[in-house]
Design a protein around this motif. Structure first.
Motif, PDB file in Angstrom:
ATOM      1  N   ILE A 172       3.360   5.808  -3.057  1.00  0.00           N
ATOM      2  CA  ILE A 172       4.546   6.485  -3.605  1.00  0.00           C
ATOM      3  C   ILE A 172       4.470   6.529  -5.127  1.00  0.00           C
ATOM      4  N   ASP A 173       4.058   5.423  -5.740  1.00  0.00           N
ATOM      5  CA  ASP A 173       3.897   5.404  -7.198  1.00  0.00           C
ATOM      6  C   ASP A 173       2.914   6.490  -7.638  1.00  0.00           C
ATOM      7  N   ASN A 174       1.789   6.589  -6.937  1.00  0.00           N
ATOM      8  CA  ASN A 174       0.779   7.602  -7.273  1.00  0.00           C
ATOM      9  C   ASN A 174       1.299   9.019  -7.035  1.00  0.00           C
ATOM     10  N   ALA A 175       2.032   9.209  -5.945  1.00  0.00           N
ATOM     11  CA  ALA A 175       2.585  10.531  -5.653  1.00  0.00           C
ATOM     12  C   ALA A 175       3.568  10.958  -6.740  1.00  0.00           C
ATOM     13  N   LEU A 176       4.377  10.028  -7.224  1.00  0.00           N
ATOM     14  CA  LEU A 176       5.327  10.354  -8.288  1.00  0.00           C
ATOM     15  C   LEU A 176       4.625  10.666  -9.604  1.00  0.00           C
ATOM     16  N   GLU A 177       3.542   9.967  -9.871  1.00  0.00           N
ATOM     17  CA  GLU A 177       2.765  10.244 -11.083  1.00  0.00           C
ATOM     18  C   GLU A 177       2.144  11.640 -10.999  1.00  0.00           C
ATOM     19  N   TYR A 178       1.631  11.978  -9.837  1.00  0.00           N
ATOM     20  CA  TYR A 178       1.039  13.308  -9.625  1.00  0.00           C
ATOM     21  C   TYR A 178       2.130  14.386  -9.696  1.00  0.00           C
ATOM     22  N   ALA A 179       3.292  14.106  -9.116  1.00  0.00           N
ATOM     23  CA  ALA A 179       4.402  15.068  -9.143  1.00  0.00           C
ATOM     24  C   ALA A 179       4.824  15.349 -10.584  1.00  0.00           C
ATOM     25  N   LYS A 180       4.817  14.310 -11.411  1.00  0.00           N
ATOM     26  CA  LYS A 180       5.169  14.490 -12.829  1.00  0.00           C
ATOM     27  C   LYS A 180       4.199  15.463 -13.498  1.00  0.00           C
ATOM     28  N   LYS A 181       2.908  15.321 -13.207  1.00  0.00           N
ATOM     29  CA  LYS A 181       1.902  16.229 -13.774  1.00  0.00           C
ATOM     30  C   LYS A 181       2.099  17.655 -13.279  1.00  0.00           C
ATOM     31  N   SER A 217       0.830  -1.210   0.000  1.00  0.00           N
ATOM     32  CA  SER A 217       0.000   0.000   0.000  1.00  0.00           C
ATOM     33  C   SER A 217       0.866   1.263   0.000  1.00  0.00           C
ATOM     34  N   ILE A 218       1.928   1.255   0.777  1.00  0.00           N
ATOM     35  CA  ILE A 218       2.845   2.401   0.808  1.00  0.00           C
ATOM     36  C   ILE A 218       3.524   2.558  -0.545  1.00  0.00           C
TER      37      ILE A 218
END
Length: 141
Positions: free
Chosen positions: A98-107, A93-94
């Motif tokens: 992190i994967d989702n946070a990095l995808e959002y950071a890219k945007k 889950s963590i």
């Protein structure tokens, strides 16, 4: 009987696990003029090969010791956290977070309408997230 600090034992065991070992020889050694008694650790690499790790010296309990006394000492950001244990489901889950946070950071970094300071801060934070993502990926294979 010797007394050992649990965090010292935990750190050695974590090192052994993180290096991929499944078994270790743990041997007590006796005190001499230069050092107290202690434990030596050797990871078993094969039926006829070992890799030596740090030794841990026994210790005396601090005067007036009580549970939690050592937790009052300041911690460093690079210290291993000995207070948290996660299930594999929780770790996954963590990792997903992190994967989702990095995808959002890219945007965010691609959004030129945001202030440059915001984009710079997101890029700076992303470095630690990517390192953590790689650590999870390596551990979960």
């Amino acid at each position: 009987m010797a007394t050992y600090k649990i965090t010292d034992l935990h750190n050695i065991i974590c090192d052994l696990i993180n290096d991929g070992y499944e078994y270790a020889d743990v041997c007590p050694y006796e005190a001499d003029d230069d050092a107290p008694e202690g434990l030596s650790f050797a990871a078993i690499e094969s039926s006829d090969g070992e890799v030596c790790y740090e030794e841990i010296d026994s210790c005396e309990l601090p005067t007036g010791y009580y549970v939690g006394m050592d937790s009052e000492k300041p911690i460093k950001a690079t210290d291993l956290c000995t207070k948290l244990n996660f299930t594999y489901d929780e770790i996954f889950s963590i990792k997903c977070a992190i994967d989702n946070a990095l995808e959002y950071a890219k945007k965010i970094c691609e959004d030129r309408s945001l202030p440059p300071d915001t984009i710079k801060e997101v890029k700076r934070s992303s470095i630690a997230w990517r390192n953590l993502q790689a650590k999870f990926a390596h551990s979960l294979k």
